[in-house]
Enzyme design. Sequence first.
Site: not given
Ligand SMILES: NC(=O)c1ccc[n+]([C@@H]2O[C@H](COP(=O)([O-])OP(=O)(O)OC[C@H]3O[C@@H](n4cnc5c(N)ncnc54)[C@H](O)[C@@H]3O)[C@@H](O)[C@H]2O)c1
Length: 324
Positions: A11, A117, A141, A145, A287
């Site tokens: 995403y 995060s 988690y 991070k 929470d």
């Molecule tokens: N969405 C949020 O609100 C949020 C908040 C804080 C931090 N994050 C961090 O941002 C990053 C992206 O989050 P997102 O919301 O896009 O999540 P997401 O799950 O949509 O994207 C994560 C991507 O990483 C890929 N992935 C997972 N394991 C992998 C591996 N071993 N090798 C290669 N690719 C791998 C997945 O296939 C996916 O495409 C993450 O690291 C998440 O922890 C997200």
Amino acid sequence: MSWLVTGGAGYIGAHVVRALADAGIAPVVIDDLFSGVESFVPADVPFVKASILDTDAVETTLREHDVTGVIHCAGYKYAGESVKFPLLNYSINVEGTRSLLEAMQRADVRRLVFSSSAGVYGNSGVEFVTESTPTTPESPYGESKLIGEWLIRDQRIATEMAGAPLAATSLRYFNVCGSGHADVWDASPHNLFPKVLFAIQAGKAPQVNGTDYPTPDGTCVRDYVHVSDLAAAHVVAAQRLEAGLPVEPVYNLGSGDGTSVREIVDAMVAATGCAQEPVEGPRRPGDPAKIVADGTLAARDLDWAMRHTVQDMVDSAWASHPKG
Ligand SMILES: NC(=O)c1ccc[n+]([C@@H]2O[C@H](COP(=O)([O-])OP(=O)(O)OC[C@H]3O[C@@H](n4cnc5c(N)ncnc54)[C@H](O)[C@@H]3O)[C@@H](O)[C@H]2O)c1
């Protein structure tokens, strides 16, 4: 100039990929599709289907595409689930980051932007979080991070001593939502926005957990940021690193403002035309009542600003949400 986006089929990564391309920086994606969607990667962007745990594959990708920097979005992002699956969480978020750093060292790639995060702060008891708020993560988690940030810090120190320093920054995201592209959505079954939209689609009433918090409407207050604003800050971070400009080790990407869960759910009910009133459920353990982040440092260095409203987040999330 080419930048690797790990997790570029996810995403946030998919938004970062498109923002880089729009800024004239050629993106390359590595993703094993653990939770990603291949169609999120534009057809003209090189896509390597491999795990970041495969150090050789990452090194080869860095070399073959003449990569000069990495935006590390790949990760396991489910804080609640990480309590049930800590080993999977640590494997992707900790071992994956270690493997990436090793591949970068082997290929002599020295610029890195890390998706960290708000989870690193845990339930700190502080309503308005700054980068100097103590980190007290409360889930595997959040811990993973923070360990990722420490790995990067330690590698930065080691590479400085070796005379080939890694330049890196970690961006601590708050609640990322909305969509900047009709064909990219948040597929997570555990985040508030998609969770509510999936419930509404299934004809179920959306649920609001906890209505007796000491907040104006009794529901939790959180800091929501639009994914396109977030992606833009990554591009500026990459440009700063390319230009050799200094960066802070960490930045909060928060709006400095809060919106209650009830306000979000009500806006979603209105946007979707849902006929069901939200139902009230009990508090979820752990929470906190309110967490809002100060984005002053990111505004100074990364041109960080809220260019989208909460209504934009709700409308774009619903517009991109798969209806089939
Ligand atoms: N969405 C949020 O609100 C949020 C908040 C804080 C931090 N994050 C961090 O941002 C990053 C992206 O989050 P997102 O919301 O896009 O999540 P997401 O799950 O949509 O994207 C994560 C991507 O990483 C890929 N992935 C997972 N394991 C992998 C591996 N071993 N090798 C290669 N690719 C791998 C997945 O296939 C996916 O495409 C993450 O690291 C998440 O922890 C997200």
